[in-house]
Design a protein around this motif. Sequence first.
Motif: not given
Length: 238
Positions: A45-64
Amino acid sequence: MTRPKGLAAIAVTVLVAVTGCTAEQTGGASGPAKGGGGGAALAAADSLTVKGRAPKTGYSRERFGAAWADTDSNSCDTRDDILKRDLKQVRFTGGRCKVSYGLLDPDPYSGKDITYRRGRSQVDIDHIVALSDAWQKGAKYWDPSKRIALANDPLNLLAVDASTNRGKGDGDAATWLPPDKSYRCAYVAAQVAVKKKYGLWVTAAERTAMKKVLAGCPDQKLPTGGNPTEAPERFRAR
């Protein structure tokens, strides 16, 4: 009787195709395989990269990709694979894939015993790292094959109580943890494992929450296993 909690090893079962319904007693395995040489979950956990949350723009279940794609090519969809892995006293209909009945004993999120019946299910298959959360923390920039792999990776999937799961939404560790406190170490360790495997980042608040949970179980191992991080070429996503 005290029920054991945490990440149990995935049950390995031999299924014989038959006509009609069959019953199978599994070990009630739940979640990813036990940790091996990947190191302690707290250190990961301590090794994970820390960044801000990006916008949800463009997300849909179909993207996966299409839901529950058979990316491991075992002729069963991913949802049934996880039901077979996580439920006890499993019964099938029409062969060896479609789970018609089983017991979630206990549900890892709530601690309750849940009965699964196909078509009247009180059981969800949860993405431990929600797909929307993944989208906002790196998956937006991936090739579709990697997103399909994440959506169907057993390391990131868990059979759970439907009503409890729907309260989670797309929350990360900073906004939602299982009500059953005895499962929180295993749950957070699984989130860390998925984010490390796929190179997803975390927010500062999320990593703080992860470390707070894991500080109470410093020997918690990092789960391992799952599928490759790229799906076979025949699968497509938008």
